[in-house]
Design a protein around this motif. Structure first.
Motif, PDB file in Angstrom:
ATOM      1  N   SER A  10      19.264  23.172  23.232  1.00 54.80           N
ATOM      2  CA  SER A  10      19.318  24.574  23.621  1.00 54.80           C
ATOM      3  C   SER A  10      19.820  24.694  25.045  1.00 54.80           C
ATOM      4  O   SER A  10      19.750  23.750  25.837  1.00 54.80           O
ATOM      5  N   ARG A  11      20.363  25.884  25.360  1.00 54.54           N
ATOM      6  CA  ARG A  11      20.797  26.202  26.716  1.00 54.54           C
ATOM      7  C   ARG A  11      20.140  27.511  27.099  1.00 54.54           C
ATOM      8  O   ARG A  11      20.050  28.433  26.277  1.00 54.54           O
ATOM      9  N   SER A  12      19.700  27.637  28.362  1.00 56.53           N
ATOM     10  CA  SER A  12      18.960  28.832  28.743  1.00 56.53           C
ATOM     11  C   SER A  12      19.013  29.043  30.241  1.00 56.53           C
ATOM     12  O   SER A  12      19.356  28.142  31.008  1.00 56.53           O
ATOM     13  N   PHE A  13      18.681  30.289  30.667  1.00 54.82           N
ATOM     14  CA  PHE A  13      18.536  30.602  32.085  1.00 54.82           C
ATOM     15  C   PHE A  13      17.658  31.833  32.221  1.00 54.82           C
ATOM     16  O   PHE A  13      17.548  32.650  31.300  1.00 54.82           O
ATOM     17  N   ASP A  14      16.997  31.960  33.375  1.00 52.82           N
ATOM     18  CA  ASP A  14      16.164  33.126  33.657  1.00 52.82           C
ATOM     19  C   ASP A  14      17.036  34.296  34.077  1.00 52.82           C
ATOM     20  O   ASP A  14      17.912  34.157  34.938  1.00 52.82           O
ATOM     21  N   GLY A  52      49.856  34.570  37.492  1.00 54.39           N
ATOM     22  CA  GLY A  52      48.927  35.106  38.481  1.00 54.39           C
ATOM     23  C   GLY A  52      47.615  34.352  38.503  1.00 54.39           C
ATOM     24  O   GLY A  52      47.361  33.461  37.682  1.00 54.39           O
ATOM     25  N   LEU A  53      46.756  34.734  39.451  1.00 49.37           N
ATOM     26  CA  LEU A  53      45.485  34.035  39.660  1.00 49.37           C
ATOM     27  C   LEU A  53      44.324  34.907  39.214  1.00 49.37           C
ATOM     28  O   LEU A  53      44.163  36.038  39.689  1.00 49.37           O
ATOM     29  N   VAL A  54      43.492  34.358  38.321  1.00 51.78           N
ATOM     30  CA  VAL A  54      42.313  35.021  37.787  1.00 51.78           C
ATOM     31  C   VAL A  54      41.080  34.299  38.326  1.00 51.78           C
ATOM     32  O   VAL A  54      41.014  33.069  38.295  1.00 51.78           O
ATOM     33  N   VAL A  55      40.100  35.050  38.804  1.00 49.59           N
ATOM     34  CA  VAL A  55      38.890  34.475  39.386  1.00 49.59           C
ATOM     35  C   VAL A  55      37.666  35.033  38.674  1.00 49.59           C
ATOM     36  O   VAL A  55      37.591  36.236  38.410  1.00 49.59           O
ATOM     37  N   ASP A  56      36.715  34.143  38.371  1.00 49.43           N
ATOM     38  CA  ASP A  56      35.414  34.528  37.831  1.00 49.43           C
ATOM     39  C   ASP A  56      34.364  33.749  38.610  1.00 49.43           C
ATOM     40  O   ASP A  56      34.326  32.521  38.545  1.00 49.43           O
ATOM     41  N   LEU A  57      33.519  34.464  39.343  1.00 53.16           N
ATOM     42  CA  LEU A  57      32.554  33.834  40.252  1.00 53.16           C
ATOM     43  C   LEU A  57      31.195  33.582  39.608  1.00 53.16           C
ATOM     44  O   LEU A  57      30.315  33.007  40.251  1.00 53.16           O
ATOM     45  N   VAL A  58      30.986  34.037  38.392  1.00 52.50           N
ATOM     46  CA  VAL A  58      29.775  33.740  37.613  1.00 52.50           C
ATOM     47  C   VAL A  58      30.253  33.377  36.208  1.00 52.50           C
ATOM     48  O   VAL A  58      30.032  34.092  35.241  1.00 52.50           O
ATOM     49  N   ALA A  59      30.910  32.231  36.098  1.00 57.70           N
ATOM     50  CA  ALA A  59      31.798  31.946  34.981  1.00 57.70           C
ATOM     51  C   ALA A  59      31.104  31.636  33.668  1.00 57.70           C
ATOM     52  O   ALA A  59      31.719  31.765  32.603  1.00 57.70           O
ATOM     53  N   GLY A  60      29.835  31.193  33.685  1.00 57.84           N
ATOM     54  CA  GLY A  60      29.146  30.933  32.427  1.00 57.84           C
ATOM     55  C   GLY A  60      29.883  29.919  31.563  1.00 57.84           C
ATOM     56  O   GLY A  60      30.071  28.769  31.947  1.00 57.84           O
ATOM     57  N   SER A  61      30.333  30.343  30.410  1.00 59.51           N
ATOM     58  CA  SER A  61      31.007  29.440  29.477  1.00 59.51           C
ATOM     59  C   SER A  61      32.487  29.282  29.774  1.00 59.51           C
ATOM     60  O   SER A  61      33.170  28.503  29.107  1.00 59.51           O
ATOM     61  N   GLY A  62      33.029  30.038  30.752  1.00 53.50           N
ATOM     62  CA  GLY A  62      34.422  29.860  31.155  1.00 53.50           C
ATOM     63  C   GLY A  62      35.437  30.614  30.328  1.00 53.50           C
ATOM     64  O   GLY A  62      36.631  30.274  30.333  1.00 53.50           O
ATOM     65  N   SER A  66      25.222  26.864  37.971  1.00 57.07           N
ATOM     66  CA  SER A  66      24.468  26.159  36.940  1.00 57.07           C
ATOM     67  C   SER A  66      25.236  24.922  36.479  1.00 57.07           C
ATOM     68  O   SER A  66      26.359  25.026  35.976  1.00 57.07           O
ATOM     69  N   GLU A  67      24.609  23.751  36.614  1.00 62.32           N
ATOM     70  CA  GLU A  67      25.239  22.536  36.112  1.00 62.32           C
ATOM     71  C   GLU A  67      25.376  22.582  34.591  1.00 62.32           C
ATOM     72  O   GLU A  67      26.304  21.996  34.021  1.00 62.32           O
ATOM     73  N   GLU A  68      24.464  23.280  33.951  1.00 63.59           N
ATOM     74  CA  GLU A  68      24.530  23.423  32.496  1.00 63.59           C
ATOM     75  C   GLU A  68      25.785  24.194  32.100  1.00 63.59           C
ATOM     76  O   GLU A  68      26.508  23.812  31.169  1.00 63.59           O
ATOM     77  N   ALA A  69      26.072  25.301  32.822  1.00 61.31           N
ATOM     78  CA  ALA A  69      27.279  26.077  32.543  1.00 61.31           C
ATOM     79  C   ALA A  69      28.532  25.249  32.797  1.00 61.31           C
ATOM     80  O   ALA A  69      29.483  25.272  32.002  1.00 61.31           O
ATOM     81  N   VAL A  70      28.542  24.524  33.891  1.00 62.77           N
ATOM     82  CA  VAL A  70      29.704  23.690  34.203  1.00 62.77           C
ATOM     83  C   VAL A  70      29.883  22.604  33.148  1.00 62.77           C
ATOM     84  O   VAL A  70      31.010  22.250  32.778  1.00 62.77           O
TER      85      VAL A  70
END
Length: 286
Positions: A74-78, A234-244, A263-267
């Motif tokens: 499982s994967r999870s976060f608060d 162009g350049l797209v940025v996501d600073l809370v990327a989650g699953s990417g 999150s190392e889990e997300a990475v």
């Protein structure tokens, strides 16, 4: 000979700190899908089923065949914040600094915080830079009987400069007319531009697109955003990327990306997702 510029960079680090290391007005599109402040722990259990002999297992499939469920993990976060807008504001301030004059921000939330976030966005970007409130509607999951079941997310679309922002209507994948016979053969064949209400299914729990990340967003939704509000290359940025998913959409559409998640889990999910993709780098910031 200098090394080629990477197609994508993934940082295992706080997104605000990553943003502070990027140049002013260098980004075409920022997409943010932060935790929604649900007050719960978000968790997704990964399972697999395998066929077993008659009489065994814990579920029945087609033709009465029996299967057992195997839990893979499982994967999870608060998802709980005492000061949600205080958490969100640095991301918005840095996003505005990063954007080119032609750039745009898409902030993806749900009904809990969207209205408060819009007031904050009006302060950071300017009310005149508000472009759209996009409703992503879906039909999946449980249905409460205590109220109208909530089945949509809100995506707030802001421009860096209301007079100069990019919007590629010709690149957006068109959708069918609901009554094609009324539109005429030529229009029906071409399809129509989506409105600010997007009907799109969630990521299928059993589909190939699934990564196992609890709040993964559909690739189709991100491709619509990336194609409309960033140029090829162009350049797209996501600073809370989650699953990417923003990076996956950027790659598929010929854009570059910078993703960050603390999150190392997300990475780890993103490592699996971009495995085999040439030109994607992973950095772990101190």
């Amino acid at each position: 000979m200098s090394a080629p510029e990477p197609r994508g960079i993934v940082h295992c680090a706080d997104g605000v700190e990553v943003a502070r290391g990027l140049a002013d007005e260098a980004v075409d599109l920022v997409y943010l899908d932060p935790p929604f402040n649900t007050g719960k722990r978000q968790e997704l259990n990964q399972i697999r089923t395998r066929r077993v002999a008659e009489g065994g297992g814990d579920r029945t499939g087609f033709g009465g065949r029996r299967y057992e469920t195997v839990r893979l993990g499982s994967r999870s976060f608060d998802d709980v914040f005492d000061d949600y807008l205080g958490f969100l504001e640095p991301f918005l301030v840095e996003s505005r600094r990063l954007l080119k004059p032609s750039g745009s921000l898409y902030l993806h939330l749900d009904y809990r915080e969207a209205h408060y976030a819009k007031v904050l966005l009006d302060q950071v970007f300017g009310r005149e830079c508000f472009v759209n409130e996009i409703i992503w509607a879906y039909d999946y999951g449980g249905r409460t009987k205590k109220r109208w079941p909530p089945k949509h997310d809100t995506i707030l679309f802001y421009a860096k400069d209301a007079a100069r922002y990019l919007f590629n209507t010709d690149e957006v994948e068109r959708i069918p007319y609901m009554a094609p016979e009324l539109a005429g053969a030529e229009k029906a064949a071409r399809g129509k531009l989506p409105t600010d209400t997007w009907w799109h299914t969630i990521v299928s729990p059993t589909g190939r697109e699934k990564t196992g990340y609890p709040t993964q967003k559909p690739l189709g939704v991100l491709k619509r955003i990336v194609s409309a509000s960033s140029p090829p290359g162009g350049l797209v940025v996501d600073l809370v990327a989650g699953s990417g998913t923003a990076g996956a959409a950027a790659l598929e559409l010929g854009r570059r990306f910078v993703l960050a998640d603390c999150s190392e889990e997300a990475v780890g999910v993103m490592r699996e997702r971009f495995a085999g993709e040439a030109g994607v780098e992973f950095h772990k910031n101190a």
